[in-house]
Design a protein around this motif. Sequence first.
Motif, mmCIF file in Angstrom:
data_model
loop_
_atom_site.group_PDB
_atom_site.id
_atom_site.type_symbol
_atom_site.label_atom_id
_atom_site.label_comp_id
_atom_site.label_asym_id
_atom_site.label_seq_id
_atom_site.Cartn_x
_atom_site.Cartn_y
_atom_site.Cartn_z
ATOM 1 N N ILE A 123 0.862 -1.182 0.000
ATOM 2 C CA ILE A 123 0.000 0.000 0.000
ATOM 3 C C ILE A 123 0.897 1.230 0.000
ATOM 4 N N ARG A 124 0.689 2.101 -0.971
ATOM 5 C CA ARG A 124 1.539 3.280 -1.106
ATOM 6 C C ARG A 124 0.697 4.517 -1.387
ATOM 7 N N ILE A 125 1.301 5.685 -1.152
ATOM 8 C CA ILE A 125 0.626 6.942 -1.434
ATOM 9 C C ILE A 125 0.495 7.119 -2.950
ATOM 10 N N ALA A 126 -0.657 7.572 -3.377
ATOM 11 C CA ALA A 126 -0.870 7.855 -4.799
ATOM 12 C C ALA A 126 -0.271 9.215 -5.164
ATOM 13 N N HIS A 138 -11.270 -11.269 -1.919
ATOM 14 C CA HIS A 138 -9.934 -11.814 -1.692
ATOM 15 C C HIS A 138 -9.266 -11.189 -0.460
ATOM 16 N N GLY A 139 -10.022 -10.434 0.301
ATOM 17 C CA GLY A 139 -9.477 -9.833 1.513
ATOM 18 C C GLY A 139 -8.813 -8.485 1.312
ATOM 19 N N TYR A 140 -8.883 -7.930 0.092
ATOM 20 C CA TYR A 140 -8.185 -6.665 -0.161
ATOM 21 C C TYR A 140 -8.906 -5.476 0.485
ATOM 22 N N GLY A 141 -10.248 -5.536 0.554
ATOM 23 C CA GLY A 141 -10.971 -4.492 1.260
ATOM 24 C C GLY A 141 -10.608 -4.474 2.733
ATOM 25 N N ARG A 142 -10.513 -5.654 3.329
ATOM 26 C CA ARG A 142 -10.097 -5.758 4.730
ATOM 27 C C ARG A 142 -8.691 -5.212 4.925
ATOM 28 N N GLN A 143 -7.807 -5.502 3.979
ATOM 29 C CA GLN A 143 -6.435 -5.021 4.071
ATOM 30 C C GLN A 143 -6.388 -3.493 4.044
ATOM 31 N N LEU A 144 -7.172 -2.884 3.170
ATOM 32 C CA LEU A 144 -7.222 -1.428 3.108
ATOM 33 C C LEU A 144 -7.839 -0.845 4.378
#
Length: 267
Positions: A2-5, A87-93
Amino acid sequence: MIRIATIKDLEIVLQITKDTISDIYPKYYAAGVVDFFLKHHNKESVISDIKKNIVWLLEVNNHLVGTVTIRENAINRLFVLPKYQSHGYGRQLMDFAENKIAENFSCVHIDSSLPAKEMYLKRRYKEKNTCKIHTDNGDILIYDEMEKFVDRRLDKINYNGRIFVPKSNTENGEVDQETVFRYFQEHDMFWAEYCGGDILKGSIIGTVNQQGELSFHYQHLNASGQVRIGKCHSIPNVLESGKIELHEKWQWLNGDRSYGESVVVEK
């Protein structure tokens, strides 16, 4: 990761946002409400947020799949591309955003859309207010303002998303000022990826204690084609700028099994 846009990521942030709304929201909302969401998350608002360094992107296997905006203690514009959902990406965010907010606030705020409300309830968010907006075609958007109290841990460093570069190293070390470390953290688990200089590819796995100290093992492939492994204990020092400097004592676990010391600083 996860990185800054940055402003170069504008189109992908807009694409993730538009594709998610267009695919998912018609299953829950009338057409006027869907159009409202698309207009609300417009190009101008995304540009403004990117310039404030509050927009983040989730990268998986070199693909940008999700985004979240963190405005003070509020989570906004959290979207994951439809084909990457479940796939768990929402949880990760969400984990990332909550940890970021917990560094400075004791309460997290979020405006809940219908598709996401079940997830927020499972994460112990509570409804605070129910709001109503009249949209085009006479359609009405009803949403909940939700909040969750979190432990504000000013004394506990969160390494997730931080980038470090070496400041100094003993002669028997292999990383140098061209090596870049990208750190990740989930609860007390810590890991990192690094490369650059004489390091072709490296990885780290370890733990973080309550004082922010890191204990980990590392391995990498160097420019000579050798695989080197070792262990390290790292103690943080928070600089006046708010950046973190890590003072490390390490040992090779293959080769000459020698000891060394290094300092890495947040970029």
